[in-house]
Design an enzyme around this catalytic site. Structure first.
Site, PDB file in Angstrom:
ATOM      1  N   ARG A   1     -26.191  -1.466   6.090  1.00  0.00           N
ATOM      2  CA  ARG A   1     -26.236  -2.910   5.855  1.00  0.00           C
ATOM      3  C   ARG A   1     -26.543  -3.707   7.121  1.00  0.00           C
ATOM      4  O   ARG A   1     -26.718  -4.914   7.048  1.00  0.00           O
ATOM      5  CB  ARG A   1     -24.968  -3.419   5.183  1.00  0.00           C
ATOM      6  CG  ARG A   1     -23.680  -3.011   5.790  1.00  0.00           C
ATOM      7  CD  ARG A   1     -22.515  -3.708   5.101  1.00  0.00           C
ATOM      8  NE  ARG A   1     -22.444  -3.431   3.655  1.00  0.00           N
ATOM      9  CZ  ARG A   1     -21.542  -3.968   2.852  1.00  0.00           C
ATOM     10  NH1 ARG A   1     -20.659  -4.798   3.316  1.00  0.00           N
ATOM     11  NH2 ARG A   1     -21.527  -3.678   1.571  1.00  0.00           N
TER      12      ARG A   1
ATOM     13  N   GLU B 165     -20.090  -4.644   9.625  1.00  0.00           N
ATOM     14  CA  GLU B 165     -21.063  -3.829  10.366  1.00  0.00           C
ATOM     15  C   GLU B 165     -22.190  -4.679  10.961  1.00  0.00           C
ATOM     16  O   GLU B 165     -22.660  -4.405  12.070  1.00  0.00           O
ATOM     17  CB  GLU B 165     -21.656  -2.745   9.458  1.00  0.00           C
ATOM     18  CG  GLU B 165     -20.686  -1.615   9.102  1.00  0.00           C
ATOM     19  CD  GLU B 165     -19.702  -1.943   7.989  1.00  0.00           C
ATOM     20  OE1 GLU B 165     -19.819  -3.044   7.391  1.00  0.00           O
ATOM     21  OE2 GLU B 165     -18.813  -1.124   7.700  1.00  0.00           O
TER      22      GLU B 165
ATOM     23  N   LYS C  76       0.849  -1.199   0.000  1.00  0.00           N
ATOM     24  CA  LYS C  76       0.000   0.000   0.000  1.00  0.00           C
ATOM     25  C   LYS C  76       0.887   1.253   0.000  1.00  0.00           C
ATOM     26  O   LYS C  76       1.784   1.371   0.818  1.00  0.00           O
ATOM     27  CB  LYS C  76      -0.923  -0.044   1.228  1.00  0.00           C
ATOM     28  CG  LYS C  76      -2.114   0.876   1.131  1.00  0.00           C
ATOM     29  CD  LYS C  76      -3.235   0.473   2.067  1.00  0.00           C
ATOM     30  CE  LYS C  76      -4.385   1.466   1.981  1.00  0.00           C
ATOM     31  NZ  LYS C  76      -5.585   1.045   2.671  1.00  0.00           N
TER      32      LYS C  76
HETATM   33  C1  LIG Z   1     -19.339  -1.457   4.259  1.00  0.00           C
HETATM   34  C2  LIG Z   1     -18.125  -0.586   4.299  1.00  0.00           C
HETATM   35  N1  LIG Z   1     -17.522  -0.365   5.486  1.00  0.00           N
HETATM   36  C3  LIG Z   1     -16.422   0.406   5.537  1.00  0.00           C
HETATM   37  C4  LIG Z   1     -15.914   0.963   4.406  1.00  0.00           C
HETATM   38  C5  LIG Z   1     -14.720   1.887   4.500  1.00  0.00           C
HETATM   39  N2  LIG Z   1     -13.564   1.347   3.813  1.00  0.00           N
HETATM   40  C6  LIG Z   1     -13.239   1.685   2.578  1.00  0.00           C
HETATM   41  S1  LIG Z   1     -11.855   0.977   2.018  1.00  0.00           S
HETATM   42  C7  LIG Z   1     -11.653   0.162   3.480  1.00  0.00           C
HETATM   43  C8  LIG Z   1     -10.470  -0.733   3.663  1.00  0.00           C
HETATM   44  C9  LIG Z   1     -10.405  -1.725   2.569  1.00  0.00           C
HETATM   45  O1  LIG Z   1      -9.248  -2.461   2.718  1.00  0.00           O
HETATM   46  P1  LIG Z   1      -8.774  -3.348   1.511  1.00  0.00           P
HETATM   47  O2  LIG Z   1      -9.934  -4.022   0.898  1.00  0.00           O
HETATM   48  O3  LIG Z   1      -7.687  -4.197   1.990  1.00  0.00           O
HETATM   49  O4  LIG Z   1      -8.262  -2.292   0.442  1.00  0.00           O
HETATM   50  P2  LIG Z   1      -6.944  -1.379   0.505  1.00  0.00           P
HETATM   51  O5  LIG Z   1      -7.406  -0.024   0.895  1.00  0.00           O
HETATM   52  O6  LIG Z   1      -5.997  -1.977   1.454  1.00  0.00           O
HETATM   53  O7  LIG Z   1      -6.439  -1.385  -0.884  1.00  0.00           O
HETATM   54  C10 LIG Z   1     -12.664   0.472   4.377  1.00  0.00           C
HETATM   55  C11 LIG Z   1     -12.775  -0.026   5.746  1.00  0.00           C
HETATM   56  C12 LIG Z   1     -16.582   0.709   3.196  1.00  0.00           C
HETATM   57  N3  LIG Z   1     -16.189   1.243   2.043  1.00  0.00           N
HETATM   58  N4  LIG Z   1     -17.665  -0.086   3.172  1.00  0.00           N
END
Ligand SMILES: Cc1ncc(C[n+]2csc(CCOP(=O)(O)OP(=O)(O)O)c2C)c(N)n1
Ligand SMILES: CC(=O)[C@@H](O)[C@H](O)COP(=O)(O)O
Ligand SMILES: [Mg+2]
Length: 621
Positions: free
Chosen positions: A393, A365, A280
């Protein structure tokens, strides 16, 4: 510049391998430069530059389909599909969205924004292709963070029985927004770090495959074996045992290796996971060092990585953070829960001070809510801090697990109202409507930062489900002297006049006060009431207002359907009162991305539009 040669989808296929390497560098420079000005999801996008290029080399878009989980990492995909010029207007009103949008490009096959949906959506696309007799590939790209969401497993559970190709690319950077959590994350980490193990697997497979005729069969046999040698040679056993072929881990910054692995994956008539290891923030040291800070970055100075605009005032999440620390100190029964958002919600401080009473459950959630219900059933006081749109959700869990049992769970709902540049998927415009239809639920909204603090204390001392909604961004510090104690179901009269009564919810109290001042200048008298309680509404106060006001104006940053205004209207109709009610709320449509002030104008809840609407309503009484 190689990037200049990239104007249409598949242009990338004309490049030599040397040019591909240069292109990756140029894309990184482009992203850093553009996002330093507009802001956006930098770190995740820097991590998937080569992965996206490999996907575009291995597949034919738009015939083949790429489903991006969350979609915050789709910037390189946008560049490679002819949308480079849109980056000056990224996440601005009318400009390029920060997420995949079917309306934006034929190469965006599915809209995302919320986490963990890509495998379900991809599986749907695969089954549709089968039924429609189409000949295309479908690839879902899911992060290790998104893989903490339950929906991903519901989808894997179904995908395992497929007899058609379906590729799931696991983009594993060992990070969610913050550190990833949980057993699956640990499991992936073990695979990531067990290089010797991987080499053993590759070695064994390669050697076996080279044995004429029988080699391939033996490899197949090993895959089918439930234990024994398979345990020894195959990382990703968890997936293999589910019936999903596992390939990897593959270096996510080596295009050639990824194209090769994807080529292998394409040969299989079943679901296959290709595990890709990425970094990242790759290629920009501030983002590599602080991936959480550069997950969703505000505009920044490239040399230092520091934000260009220093924040002068605290935002609501900061206030929440401070109050949570005090509440944690004061009451040992207070516990805090986040679904992978300790930074955004402001719970990080609580985590550091009371680690044994802090729970990050991952992007889960639904689980968070029922988990909170369990804690509350034993007498603890769980506070689930969550963004309004992500709580959507967990509707059934709120109803079935919390509210039917009338459990004391506190929902600290951040990002209620318009959030701005994330757009449709993230606007917090529905929580009043979806929560207020649930019996036993109580909903409150603070007008300013002091009231948020008072309401949190009130909620902790309350007994029963209670939601406090507050907006994204700077906490309002006006109306400081209006701080009557919070009383159950009671509103707060701020200015008591006659003619027009403005009854405002939370963030709209500030706007209503400005509207009141504007109207005063043209000799309209307005009372100002801070609703405080959206559920139950203060019926007594409203019935009192109709006595000496000709027009009641309700103001809320929520959709009109099922909102506060409709409750007031219903009360009037139940009591047979004819007084005109003007509802200022969000119309029945999704609100796109852009600056919040512009969006407010667009949907007619800004100061100027409200003044006009009130004058029009008043003169027509
Ligand atoms: C239902 C929901 N909860 C929380 C989020 C906030 N959110 C967006 S990206 C993320 C982290 C995602 O991590 P990953 O899939 O590993 O992607 P990376 O950012 O590491 O590339 C979160 C918690 C979201 N988009 N949707
Ligand atoms: C993609 C996603 O869902 C989050 O990264 C979100 O964009 C964070 O929003 P805030 O910037 O309001 O914390
Ligand atoms: Mg990740």
């Amino acid at each position: 510049m190689i990037l200049e040669k990239i104007n249409h989808v598949n242009d990338i296929k004309k490049l030599t391998s040397v040019e591909l390497e240069l292109l990756a560098e140029e894309i990184r420079e482009f992203l850093i430069h553009k996002i330093s000005i507009t802001g956006g999801h930098l770190a995740s996008n820097l991590g998937v530059v080569e992965l996206t290029m490999a996907l575009h080399l291995a597949f034919n878009l738009p015939k083949d389909k790429l489903v991006w989980d969350v979609g915050h990492q789709s910037y390189t995909h946008k560049i490679l599909t002819g949308r480079k010029a849109g980056f000056d207007e990224l996440r601005k009103y009318g400009g390029l969205s920060g997420f995949p949008k079917r309306t934006e490009s034929a190469c965006d096959c599915f809209d995302t924004g919320h986490s963990s949906t890509s495998i379900s959506a991809g599986l749907g696309l695969v089954q549709a292709s089968q039924i429609l007799e189409k000949d295309n590939y479908v690839v879902s790209i899911i992060g290790d963070g998104a893989l903490t969401g339950g929906m991903a497993y519901e989808a894997l559970n179904n995908a395992a029985r497929l007899n058609r190709n379906f590729i799931i690319v696991l983009n594993d950077n060992n990070m969610s927004i913050s550190e990833n959590v949980g057993a699956i994350s640990q499991y992936l980490n073990n695979i990531r770090t067990a290089d010797a193990y991987t080499d053993l697997k590759t070695g064994v497979y390669d050697t076996l495959s080279k044995i004429p005729i029988y080699g391939e069969k033996v490899v197949g046999q090993i895959r089918k074996t439930k234990n024994g040698i398979k345990q020894l040679v195959i990382p990703g056993m968890l997936f293999e045992n589910m019936g999903i072929t596992y390939l990897g881990p593959v270096d996510g910054h080596n295009i050639e290796k990824m194209v090769k692995a994807l080529g292998e994956a394409k040969k299989l008539n079943q679901a296959v996971i290709v595990h890709i290891k990425t970094n990242k923030g790759q290629g920009y040291s501030p983002a590599e060092r602080h991936p959480a800070r550069f997950h969703g970055a505000e505009p920044f100075e490239i040399e230092t990585g520091l934000p260009t605009c220093k924040r002068a005032k605290a935002n609501y999440s900061d206030i929440f953070s401070t109050v949570m620390r005090k509440l944690g100190d004061r009451d040992k029964k207070v516990v805090a829960i986040t679904a992978a958002m300790p930074d955004g919600t402001g719970l990080k401080r609580f985590k550091n001070m009371f680690p044994e009473r802090f729970f990050d459950v991952g992007i889960a959630e639904e689980h968070a809510v029922t988990f909170a219900a369990g804690l509350a059933a034993e007498g603890l006081k769980p506070i689930f801090a969550v963004y309004s749109s992500f709580l959507q959700r967990a509707y059934d869990q709120i109803l079935h697990d919390v509210c039917i049992q009338n459990l004391h769970v506190i929902f600290a709902i951040d990002r209620s109202g318009l959030v701005g540049s994330d757009g449709e998927t993230h606007q917090g415009l529905f929580d009043i409507s979806y929560l207020s239809s649930i019996p036993n639920m109580n909903i409150i909204a603070p007008k300013n930062k002091w009231e948020l603090s008072d309401m949190l204390k009130f909620a902790v001392d309350f007994d029963g489900p209670i939601a406090i909604r507050y907006p994204r961004g700077e906490a309002y510090d006006g109306l400081r002297n209006y701080r009557a104690p919070i009383a159950y179901g009671r509103s707060e009269v701020i200015f008591d006049e006659s003619d027009i009564a403005l009854v405002a919810v939370g963030s709209m109290v500030k706007t209503a006060n400005e509207v009141r001042e504007d109207l005063k200048e043209i000799s309209y008298n307005c009372s100002l009431v801070n609703a405080r309680f959206v559920k139950p509404i203060d019926e007594e106060a409203i019935l009192e207002l109709v006595k000496d006001h000709k027009l009641i104006v309700t103001l809320e940053e929520n959709v009109k359907n099922g909102g506060f205004g409709e409750k007031v209207l219903q009360l009037m109709s139940e009591c047979g009162i004819q007084t005109r009610v003007l509802i200022i709320a969000i119309p029945d449509e999704y609100v796109e991305h852009g600056n919040v002030e512009i969006l407010k104008k667009e949907v007619g809840i800004d100061r100027e539009s409200i003044v006009k609407k009130i004058i029009a309503a008043y003169v027509n009484l």
